[in-house]
Design a protein around this motif. Structure first.
Motif, short mmCIF file in Angstrom:
data_model
loop_
_atom_site.label_atom_id
_atom_site.label_comp_id
_atom_site.label_asym_id
_atom_site.label_seq_id
_atom_site.Cartn_x
_atom_site.Cartn_y
_atom_site.Cartn_z
N MET A 94 7.32 6.21 10.84
CA MET A 94 6.04 6.27 10.14
C MET A 94 5.88 7.52 9.29
O MET A 94 6.51 8.54 9.57
CB MET A 94 4.85 6.06 11.09
N ASP A 95 5.06 7.42 8.24
CA ASP A 95 4.84 8.56 7.34
C ASP A 95 3.92 9.58 7.97
O ASP A 95 3.11 9.26 8.84
CB ASP A 95 4.20 8.10 6.02
N ALA A 96 4.03 10.81 7.48
CA ALA A 96 3.22 11.89 8.05
C ALA A 96 1.80 11.92 7.47
O ALA A 96 0.94 12.63 7.97
CB ALA A 96 3.91 13.22 7.76
N ASP A 97 1.54 11.14 6.44
CA ASP A 97 0.27 11.30 5.73
C ASP A 97 -0.85 10.38 6.24
O ASP A 97 -1.88 10.24 5.60
CB ASP A 97 0.47 11.08 4.23
N LEU A 98 -0.60 9.72 7.39
CA LEU A 98 -1.57 8.81 8.01
C LEU A 98 -1.88 7.59 7.14
O LEU A 98 -2.89 6.94 7.34
CB LEU A 98 -2.86 9.53 8.39
N GLN A 99 -0.99 7.30 6.19
CA GLN A 99 -1.16 6.05 5.43
C GLN A 99 -0.72 4.87 6.29
O GLN A 99 -1.02 3.73 5.98
CB GLN A 99 -0.33 6.08 4.15
N ASP A 100 0.04 5.19 7.34
CA ASP A 100 0.43 4.17 8.31
C ASP A 100 -0.48 4.35 9.52
O ASP A 100 -0.28 5.27 10.31
CB ASP A 100 1.88 4.39 8.74
N ALA A 157 5.57 -4.32 1.90
CA ALA A 157 6.08 -3.88 3.21
C ALA A 157 6.17 -2.35 3.23
O ALA A 157 6.63 -1.74 2.29
CB ALA A 157 7.45 -4.48 3.47
N ARG A 158 5.71 -1.76 4.32
CA ARG A 158 5.77 -0.30 4.44
C ARG A 158 7.00 0.05 5.28
O ARG A 158 7.60 -0.82 5.92
CB ARG A 158 4.51 0.23 5.14
N ASP A 159 7.31 1.31 5.32
CA ASP A 159 8.40 1.73 6.21
C ASP A 159 7.90 1.93 7.63
O ASP A 159 8.63 2.40 8.49
CB ASP A 159 9.05 3.01 5.70
N GLU A 201 -5.59 5.53 2.00
CA GLU A 201 -5.12 6.62 1.15
C GLU A 201 -4.65 7.79 2.01
O GLU A 201 -5.04 7.92 3.16
CB GLU A 201 -6.20 7.03 0.16
N ARG A 202 -3.82 8.63 1.43
CA ARG A 202 -3.30 9.82 2.09
C ARG A 202 -4.42 10.69 2.65
O ARG A 202 -5.43 10.86 1.97
CB ARG A 202 -2.62 10.64 1.00
N VAL A 203 -4.26 11.29 3.84
CA VAL A 203 -5.31 12.18 4.34
C VAL A 203 -5.30 13.51 3.62
O VAL A 203 -6.34 14.12 3.38
CB VAL A 203 -5.20 12.51 5.86
MG MG Z 1 2.17 8.25 1.55
#
Ligand code: MG
Ligand code: UDP
Length: 313
Positions: A94-100, A157-159, A201-203
């Motif tokens: 998962m991404d670090a930006d809380l988009q997931d 699809a997200r990662d 959206e990104r946090v």
């Molecule tokens: Mg992102």
């Protein structure tokens, strides 16, 4: 036996987002009492405080591990390194930006445990907050690549996905240098369930993707998972041969019937330009494949590690 989930988080200049991410993911981990967790942050050569944040996390929390690269190798390399170093029975990326959204993890784990899935992926059904032109090109790209490639690429699809160890090993068995992970995940097969959610959206921080980078990434995807452009070059070549043959016939007949008045220079120049354009384009397509092959044969490491949590424990 207690199952363990490893969470791989690629981080590139995420000093603002990382503490928020850690807070959120801990809340979810606390809710999932029956599972053990391992968090693996992969610092992809960040220039900000990402690495020292990871060091601090690892000091405070035994569940946290980190890998730091010697330079920026890209998200694909970070995911690969992460997957290689995990020890869990299940692995999530998962991404670090809380988009997931981390809360989805609970549902994902339920599905993979109780139902017979090997992977639970997520796809966003909206592209809210994204420039409309980018969404438009993204849609076109998915239509195109799904026509060109046998491997199915899921739009949106997200990662962010949770996989079994078996699937992770399958992914790791593909050691190619040019990694297009969306394709690799589909290529290995296995039964995948898709959870849908609205785009978030990104946090904090900013996206690392410019339009140009995305375009290049799209081309990499096509080259990595389809050889159709090469066949198209062959097809265009044959088409132009046929057309030129017909033109020769027409000119010969015309000259025999009506004599040979000199003319048609402007059209000749246009045709020359057009054909050399097509030729250069086809050579470019070949070159693109050749360059990827060249990079692949060098067999360079996908990433280089400079530091891990073991250096301080
Ligand atoms: Mg992102
Ligand atoms: N990322 C990375 N290396 C890079 C670029 C991005 O590890 O060279 C990470 C980044 O820190 C984030 C994730 O990949 O956790 C997704 O990046 P971003 O949010 O910029 O992409 P987007 O969500 O806009 O597709």
């Amino acid at each position: 036996m207690v199952k363990k989930i490893s969470i791989v988080v690629p981080c590139y200049n995420e000093q603002e987002a990382l503490p928020l991410f850690y807070e959120e993911i801990c809340k979810i981990a606390d809710k999932m009492k029956k599972v053990e967790f391992e968090f693996l942050f992969v610092d992809d050569g960040s220039h900000d405080e990402t690495l020292s944040i990871c060091r601090n996390f690892a000091k405070k929390d035994r569940r946290i591990r980190y890998i730091s690269f010697s330079r920026n190798f890209g998200k694909e390399a970070a995911i690969y390194a992460g997957l290689e170093h995990t020890t869990g029975d299940y692995v999530a990326t998962m991404d670090a930006d809380l988009q997931d959204p981390p809360y989805l993890l609970i549902e994902m784990y339920d599905l993979i445990q109780k139902e017979d899935y090997d992977c639970v992926g997520t796809r966003r059904v909206t592209r809210k907050g994204e420039p409309p032109i980018r969404s438009f090109f993204a849609r076109c790209f998915y239509k195109l690549i799904n026509k060109l490639s046998k491997v199915e690429m899921v739009d949106g699809a997200r990662d962010f996905r949770l996989m079994t160890r078996q699937m992770v090993d399958a992914i790791l068995s593909m050691k190619e240098y040019n990694r297009y992970s969306k394709g690799l995940f589909s290529f290995v097969g296995f039964k995948t369930k898709w959870l849908e959610y609205e785009n978030v959206e990104r946090v904090a921080g900013t996206t690392k993707w410019s339009f140009w980078k995305l375009l290049m990434y799209a081309m990499d995807g096509i080259i990595a998972f389809s050889t159709a452009p090469l066949s198209i070059a062959v097809f265009v070549g044959i088409l132009f041969c046929v057309v030129s043959f017909i033109m020769i016939l027409v000119i010969v007949v015309k000259t025999l019937c009506f004599g040979d008045p000199v003319g048609g220079w402007p059209s000749m120049v246009c045709i020359m330009f057009f054909l050399s354009g097509i030729q250069l384009f086809c050579m470019g397509v070949m070159g693109a494949y050749l360059s990827k092959t060249y990079l692949e044969t060098k067999n360079r490491p996908i990433y280089i590690i400079k530091e891990t949590e073991r250096d301080q424990r």
